[in-house]
Design a protein around this motif. Structure first.
Motif, PDB file in Angstrom:
ATOM      1  N   ASN A 343     -10.460  38.945 -35.673  1.00  0.00           N
ATOM      2  CA  ASN A 343      -9.094  39.345 -35.978  1.00  0.00           C
ATOM      3  C   ASN A 343      -8.335  39.850 -34.766  1.00  0.00           C
ATOM      4  O   ASN A 343      -8.857  40.524 -33.907  1.00  0.00           O
ATOM      5  N   PHE A 344      -7.078  39.478 -34.713  1.00  0.00           N
ATOM      6  CA  PHE A 344      -6.162  39.868 -33.631  1.00  0.00           C
ATOM      7  C   PHE A 344      -6.719  39.500 -32.266  1.00  0.00           C
ATOM      8  O   PHE A 344      -6.604  40.250 -31.304  1.00  0.00           O
ATOM      9  N   LYS A 357     -18.882  35.217 -28.633  1.00  0.00           N
ATOM     10  CA  LYS A 357     -18.143  35.949 -29.668  1.00  0.00           C
ATOM     11  C   LYS A 357     -17.047  36.801 -29.051  1.00  0.00           C
ATOM     12  O   LYS A 357     -17.268  37.470 -28.047  1.00  0.00           O
ATOM     13  N   ALA A 358     -15.886  36.756 -29.648  1.00  0.00           N
ATOM     14  CA  ALA A 358     -14.803  37.693 -29.307  1.00  0.00           C
ATOM     15  C   ALA A 358     -14.243  38.094 -30.664  1.00  0.00           C
ATOM     16  O   ALA A 358     -13.452  37.395 -31.251  1.00  0.00           O
ATOM     17  N   ASN A 359     -14.743  39.203 -31.162  1.00  0.00           N
ATOM     18  CA  ASN A 359     -14.490  39.470 -32.584  1.00  0.00           C
ATOM     19  C   ASN A 359     -13.267  40.315 -32.898  1.00  0.00           C
ATOM     20  O   ASN A 359     -12.789  40.292 -34.020  1.00  0.00           O
ATOM     21  N   HIS A 360     -12.803  41.109 -31.914  1.00  0.00           N
ATOM     22  CA  HIS A 360     -11.718  42.021 -32.276  1.00  0.00           C
ATOM     23  C   HIS A 360     -10.711  42.197 -31.149  1.00  0.00           C
ATOM     24  O   HIS A 360     -11.079  42.455 -30.008  1.00  0.00           O
ATOM     25  N   LEU A 361      -9.422  42.099 -31.454  1.00  0.00           N
ATOM     26  CA  LEU A 361      -8.340  42.636 -30.627  1.00  0.00           C
ATOM     27  C   LEU A 361      -8.439  42.294 -29.151  1.00  0.00           C
ATOM     28  O   LEU A 361      -8.566  43.175 -28.298  1.00  0.00           O
ATOM     29  N   SER A 362      -8.378  41.011 -28.799  1.00  0.00           N
ATOM     30  CA  SER A 362      -8.500  40.628 -27.392  1.00  0.00           C
ATOM     31  C   SER A 362      -7.416  39.652 -26.997  1.00  0.00           C
ATOM     32  O   SER A 362      -6.864  38.958 -27.861  1.00  0.00           O
ATOM     33  N   GLY A 376     -16.239  42.313 -25.849  1.00  0.00           N
ATOM     34  CA  GLY A 376     -16.042  43.500 -26.681  1.00  0.00           C
ATOM     35  C   GLY A 376     -14.609  43.663 -27.153  1.00  0.00           C
ATOM     36  O   GLY A 376     -13.683  43.056 -26.603  1.00  0.00           O
ATOM     37  N   ALA A 377     -14.453  44.535 -28.136  1.00  0.00           N
ATOM     38  CA  ALA A 377     -13.131  44.762 -28.721  1.00  0.00           C
ATOM     39  C   ALA A 377     -12.138  45.203 -27.659  1.00  0.00           C
ATOM     40  O   ALA A 377     -12.473  45.987 -26.770  1.00  0.00           O
ATOM     41  N   GLY A 378     -10.959  44.707 -27.717  1.00  0.00           N
ATOM     42  CA  GLY A 378      -9.891  45.169 -26.833  1.00  0.00           C
ATOM     43  C   GLY A 378      -9.933  44.606 -25.429  1.00  0.00           C
ATOM     44  O   GLY A 378      -9.137  44.994 -24.580  1.00  0.00           O
ATOM     45  N   THR A 379     -10.829  43.692 -25.148  1.00  0.00           N
ATOM     46  CA  THR A 379     -10.913  43.109 -23.799  1.00  0.00           C
ATOM     47  C   THR A 379      -9.676  42.246 -23.519  1.00  0.00           C
ATOM     48  O   THR A 379      -9.239  41.478 -24.376  1.00  0.00           O
ATOM     49  N   ILE A 380      -9.161  42.417 -22.293  1.00  0.00           N
ATOM     50  CA  ILE A 380      -7.954  41.688 -21.911  1.00  0.00           C
ATOM     51  C   ILE A 380      -8.208  40.969 -20.595  1.00  0.00           C
ATOM     52  O   ILE A 380      -8.706  41.583 -19.645  1.00  0.00           O
ATOM     53  N   THR A 381      -7.829  39.700 -20.514  1.00  0.00           N
ATOM     54  CA  THR A 381      -7.803  39.035 -19.212  1.00  0.00           C
ATOM     55  C   THR A 381      -6.374  39.152 -18.694  1.00  0.00           C
ATOM     56  O   THR A 381      -5.418  38.792 -19.382  1.00  0.00           O
ATOM     57  N   ASP A 403     -12.704  47.218 -24.398  1.00  0.00           N
ATOM     58  CA  ASP A 403     -11.544  47.689 -23.637  1.00  0.00           C
ATOM     59  C   ASP A 403     -11.644  47.394 -22.145  1.00  0.00           C
ATOM     60  O   ASP A 403     -11.074  48.111 -21.336  1.00  0.00           O
ATOM     61  N   ALA A 404     -12.370  46.365 -21.780  1.00  0.00           N
ATOM     62  CA  ALA A 404     -12.417  45.975 -20.360  1.00  0.00           C
ATOM     63  C   ALA A 404     -11.144  45.217 -20.016  1.00  0.00           C
ATOM     64  O   ALA A 404     -10.577  44.518 -20.853  1.00  0.00           O
ATOM     65  N   THR A 405     -10.734  45.391 -18.754  1.00  0.00           N
ATOM     66  CA  THR A 405      -9.572  44.677 -18.245  1.00  0.00           C
ATOM     67  C   THR A 405     -10.043  43.820 -17.093  1.00  0.00           C
ATOM     68  O   THR A 405     -10.557  44.349 -16.105  1.00  0.00           O
ATOM     69  N   LEU A 406      -9.926  42.520 -17.193  1.00  0.00           N
ATOM     70  CA  LEU A 406     -10.440  41.618 -16.166  1.00  0.00           C
ATOM     71  C   LEU A 406      -9.243  41.040 -15.427  1.00  0.00           C
ATOM     72  O   LEU A 406      -8.454  40.285 -15.999  1.00  0.00           O
ATOM     73  N   VAL A 407      -9.079  41.448 -14.153  1.00  0.00           N
ATOM     74  CA  VAL A 407      -7.886  41.063 -13.405  1.00  0.00           C
ATOM     75  C   VAL A 407      -8.170  39.759 -12.646  1.00  0.00           C
ATOM     76  O   VAL A 407      -8.935  39.734 -11.691  1.00  0.00           O
TER      77      VAL A 407
END
Ligand code: UD1
Ligand code: CA
Length: 451
Positions: A343-344, A357-362, A376-381, A403-407
């Motif tokens: 989801n999301f 798997k990317a299961n939540h909010l990414s 994990g949840a909240g991970t952003i590229t 909640d990782a941020t991959l720049v």
């Protein structure tokens, strides 16, 4: 004999109450005129001419590159006048088929029958399968021979009781049609040049008049108002639903599915209510689509489940995947087998390998994800630096903490672990834990401020 097709599409469509030219209004996601032209193509005509006028530039732009000759009718003085603009461009020896651009569901085989019936004279397509209100009535004599077609607005009370009506398609040899058309005068209620006056003129000329009945009421239904368009849309969609059910697809509700393109399904596919399929969609065996999903140009392999409220645009999806609820895929996504997207989660221009798997909010954009990766949840590229887009690579067997941020551009090497909350802007070494976040501190002498 060579066939020339003329499509009349210059009318404004006043009763639509719209700035959009009528023939650009969509049925099943496709302009009315596109339905007509696609059907015309099945006849392989030597020439296709489209008469445009109202909103002509928009109409031409919508069909840029289509293999048609555009003919302008600067003033819309009626269907007969419209045809007269195009006819001089047709070879004299050709057989002419005239269509109304606002009758979208006509069938190719009906048109073929019409052209075949016009070899010796005039052939008109008629219907008596549905309510003739608003249409031109076919007046016959005591011996059942066609005498003329009278428009609804010019019809007497007696004419209005006639159920047989002109469906908007006729065919005739070019030279004879031109001769009849030259005699049409605008002496009628609308002061227009009616194409349908040709019928009485052909009778007078002792031409053979053939009538070709339409196969079903919807193929001859004209679109003159939004209500008629809405009714035709439902009729079209119920036809699509029947086709799917007959092919073995389990539709939760035959009235709540919309196919705006081509939907091909394997065996035992199940589709819940309110799904929209656009472009070319292929669903493999036992694929299940939950309620309220939108799929556009998607191919889905066997046993994948798409849960409620997912929106998937231009993607290739493997076997036994689980997607949604509330997943969004923007164009350019490829999923391997057994991928979970929850989801999301928003994906764009990314490839995700088997079992990941990317299961939540990414947000995963412009990214290559290997196999067996856990995002994990909240991970952003962070794929965009304000000027250019960059790629992220996450190799096989990585674990990306929440909640990782991959720049980007950045590569997370095989088997990396990324600590939750990390901002990763440098490539990580394979098989190691990388943490990039401020250390946690606690202040023992801290006191809450008094209110
Ligand atoms: C027309 C027929 C009617 C028939 C019905 C079938 C005439 C006079 N009447 O009526 O007998 O039962 O279709 O659907 O032909 N157009 C032009 N230029 C014009 C006027 C119209 O190109 O000056 C085009 C329109 O864009 C439309 C088509 O011709 O695609 C038919 O015109 P419309 O005004 O809708 O005719 P109807 O009243 O529906
Ligand atoms: Ca019409």
């Amino acid at each position: 004999m060579s066939l020339a097709v003329i499509v009349l599409a210059a009318g404004q469509g006043k009763r639509m109450h719209s700035a959009l030219p009528k023939v650009l209004h969509a049925l099943a996601g496709k302009p009315l005129l596109a339905h007509v032209l696609d059907t015309v193509r099945t006849l392989a005509p030597a020439q296709v001419l489209v008469v445009h006028g109202h909103g002509g530039a928009d109409v031409r732009a919508a069909f840029a590159g289509a293999p048609v000759t555009w003919v302008e009718q600067a003033q819309q003085l009626g269907t007969g006048h419209a045809l007269a603009q195009a006819l001089p461009q047709v070879a004299r020896g050709a057989q002419v088929l005239v269509l109304n651009g606002d009758v979208p569901l006509v069938r190719g085989d009906t048109l073929k029958r019409l052209v075949a019936a016009s070899a010796k004279g005039l052939a008109i397509c008629t219907s008596d399968l549905s309510d003739p209100a608003g249409y031109g009535r076919v007046v016959r004599d005591a011996r059942k021979r066609v005498r003329r077609v009278v428009e609804h607005k010019d019809a007497s009370a007696r004419d209005l009781r006639i159920r047989e009506w002109y469906a908007g398609f006729l065919a005739a040899p070019a030279a004879r049609l031109a001769a009849w058309l030259a005699k049409v005068r605008p002496a009628n209620a609308q002061e227009e040049y009616y194409l349908t006056d040709v019928i009485a003129l052909a009778v007078k000329d002792r031409a053979a008049i053939a009538t070709v009945p339409a196969a079903d009421p919807w193929e001859v239904a004209g679109v003159n108002s939004r209500h008629e368009l809405a009714l035709l849309e439902r009729a079209y969609q119920s036809g699509q639903a029947k086709r799917l059910l007959d092919a073995g697809v389990a539709l939760a509700d035959l009235w709540r599915v919309d196919v705006r393109g081509e939907l091909a399904c394997g065996r035992d596919v199940a589709i819940d209510v309110n799904c929209v399929f656009e472009g070319s969609v292929k669903l493999g065996d036992r694929v299940r689509v939950g309620p309220n999903c939108v799929l556009r140009n998607v191919s889905v392999d066997a046993d994948t489940e798409i849960l409620a409220y997912s929106l998937i645009d231009t993607a290739t999806i493997g076997k036994r995947c689980r997607i949604g609820p509330f997943s969004r895929m923007r164009p350019g996504v490829t999923l391997g087998d057994e991928v979970h997207v929850g989801n999301f989660v928003e994906l764009k221009a990314s490839r995700i390998g088997a079992g990941s798997k990317a299961n939540h909010l990414s947000y995963i954009g412009d990214t290559d994800v290997g196999s067996r990766v856990n995002v994990g949840a909240g991970t952003i590229t962070c794929n965009y630096d304000g000027t250019a887009k960059h790629r992220t690579v996450i190799e096989d067997d990585c674990f990306i903490g929440s909640d990782a941020t991959l720049v980007a551009p950045v590569t997370i090497a095989k088997g990396s672990y990324i600590g939750a909350g990390s901002t990763i802007s440098k490539d990580t070494p394979a098989g190691q834990l990388t943490v990039a976040r401020a250390k946690q501190v606690s202040l023992p002498n801290w006191k809450p401020r008094k209110k």
